[in-house]
Write an enzyme that holds these catalytic residues in place. Structure first.
Site, PDB file in Angstrom:
ATOM      1  CG  ASN A  99      -2.106 -10.132   4.954  1.00 39.10           C
ATOM      2  OD1 ASN A  99      -2.257  -9.171   5.705  1.00 39.10           O
ATOM      3  ND2 ASN A  99      -1.206 -10.141   3.986  1.00 39.10           N
ATOM      4  NE  ARG A 147       2.189  -9.218   6.136  1.00 38.12           N
ATOM      5  CZ  ARG A 147       1.961  -7.898   6.124  1.00 38.12           C
ATOM      6  NH1 ARG A 147       0.737  -7.451   6.368  1.00 38.12           N
ATOM      7  NH2 ARG A 147       2.927  -7.050   5.887  1.00 38.12           N
ATOM      8  NE  ARG A 149       3.579   1.200   1.915  1.00 34.03           N
ATOM      9  CZ  ARG A 149       3.801  -0.036   2.332  1.00 34.03           C
ATOM     10  NH1 ARG A 149       4.992  -0.384   2.781  1.00 34.03           N
ATOM     11  NH2 ARG A 149       2.835  -0.930   2.302  1.00 34.03           N
ATOM     12  CB  ILE A 166       8.169  -5.889  -8.929  1.00 32.95           C
ATOM     13  CG1 ILE A 166       6.907  -5.034  -8.966  1.00 32.95           C
ATOM     14  CG2 ILE A 166       9.216  -5.310  -9.888  1.00 32.95           C
ATOM     15  CD1 ILE A 166       7.108  -3.599  -8.475  1.00 32.95           C
ATOM     16  CD  GLU A 173       4.671 -12.111   2.350  1.00 33.56           C
ATOM     17  OE1 GLU A 173       4.965 -11.155   3.083  1.00 33.56           O
ATOM     18  OE2 GLU A 173       4.033 -11.993   1.275  1.00 33.56           O
TER      19      GLU A 173
END
Length: 402
Positions: A9, A93, A241, A329, A379
């Protein structure tokens, strides 16, 4: 000895990796690590599933370490662990697959050329994904390389969840709600078949909450709607973001405040979200430990937006059978989960406070009409499984393992 699948990744300043063994013993994670600080003082860190952590600083040599230097460091460690000769596939990824990549695909020259055309859709990630692939090809020139797209899972969503209210020609050109975190959502959809089969085929909202956060509505294991859009900037606020924002705010920043496109992009990408609202940190752990009113307000806004999106996605699904929390989280912050589910009795959610505090798998009471779960995502495993399948090695390795 088991064959080895390497997953990569690659980001702007780091390359994360994991190693999986595929053989007679099944499909098992052997190790994971990362090279971070590329372009500056880069550090390699790796840890076997059972073993001590290895860490060292990359030699700057002729300059600041880049993605090729990261691959050399990973190769060096693989060699030390006697794993380098057993790599049978490398899975990558890739942030954006555009309109056409709805499944993982084997890397070739044509695919790389197509990925370069998608850079405008993912300027902050796609170029570095490509650099990671190129470095891996150089390191493993004869090994199948497989691109796994974070957008692919969402290509199943219907037109109304995919389109913006612009002239149709823009949609046809590729201006769409692509969605992201697809590899995580795909893993969770599969995992639910094992941990909660009674709701795996139902209507589920998955909240992938971390430094990057989004939610996805899933019906019968397939994407129905998601909070991120054409880029990973839309939806709930994140570490740095902004999340959803009125486009008029951006016009204001440029016209009235005189900010350039680059300055606005940097603001909403790197200096907003939890970091910008709190003025303290993007790390939820630091905010939860702080007694600053601004830290509390940042968390309040974060969970408020999660609650709004759960309601919106429940409407998109015509009801709700379960909510799943995942990501850094989502898996580790009882406070975030509790506050996000506060007042959700109208959806049939009744929080079990003790189970939530203990990070139990099921965090709702037995009489809850709608179940809430905490499920750890993986993932990297999803990428490794795709790499084996796309490379056509699954049957071959299973046969060899007999």
């Amino acid at each position: 000895m088991s064959q080895v699948v390497l997953t990569l990744n690659a980001g702007s300043s780091s390359v994360k990796f994991a190693i999986f063994a595929y053989g007679s013993g099944g499909f098992d994670e052997l190790a994971r690590g990362q090279v971070e600080g590329l372009g500056a003082q880069a550090t390699f860190t790796a840890k076997r599933t059972s073993g001590a952590k290895v860490q060292f600083t990359l030699d700057p040599g002729q300059g600041a370490p880049d993605h090729r230097a990261a691959m050399k460091a990973i190769l060096r460690w693989l060699g030390e662990e006697k794993l380098d000769d057993n790599v049978v596939a490398v899975g990558h990824r890739v942030l954006h697959g555009g309109r056409d990549f709805t499944q993982p695909a084997r890397v070739d020259a044509a695919l790389l050329a197509t990925l370069r055309t998608l850079i405008p859709l993912g300027e902050l990630h796609e170029p570095f994904n490509i650099l990671g692939i190129e470095a891996a090809i150089e390191a493993f020139p004869k090994t199948p390389q497989v691109a796994c797209f974070d957008t692919a899972f969402h290509r199943a969503q219907p037109f109304v969840a995919d389109v913006y209210g612009l002239p149709r020609s823009y949609y046809d050109e590729g201006v769409r709600r692509y969605g992201f975190h697809g590899l995580s959502y795909e893993y969770i959809a599969r995992r639910l078949k094992m941990v909660a089969p009674e709701i795996a085929g139902g209507r589920v909202v998955v909240a992938h909450l971390g430094n990057g956060s989004s939610l996805c509505a899933i019906r019968n294991g397939r994407a129905a709607a998601t909070t991120m859009g054409m880029t990973p900037l839309d939806g709930v606020p994140m570490g740095t973001r902004s999340g959803q924002i009125d486009p008029g705010v951006l016009f204001y920043l440029m016209k009235v405040k005189g900010m350039s496109v680059t300055e606005v992009s940097d603001l909403i990408t790197y200096n907003s979200g939890l970091k910008g609202l709190s003025g303290i940190s993007q790390d939820m752990r630091a905010l939860e430990a702080s007694d600053s009113p601004a830290a509390k307000e940042a968390i309040d806004y974060f969970v408020y937006r999660i609650r709004r999106e759960i309601g919106s996605l429940a409407a998109a699904l015509d009801g709700l059978d379960a909510i799943v929390f995942t990501g850094g989280i989502g898996e580790n912050s009882p406070r975030t989960r509790a506050e996000a589910l506060t007042g959700m009795e109208w959806l049939g959610v009744h929080l079990d406070k003790a189970a939530n505090a203990a990070n139990a798998q099921r965090i709702t009471t037995a009489d809850s009409k709608t179940m809430a779960l905490v499920v750890k995502t993986n993932e990297e495993r999803m990428i490794a499984e795709h790499a084996i399948n796309v490379a056509g090695l699954a049957a071959q390795l299973e046969s060899a393992a007999r």
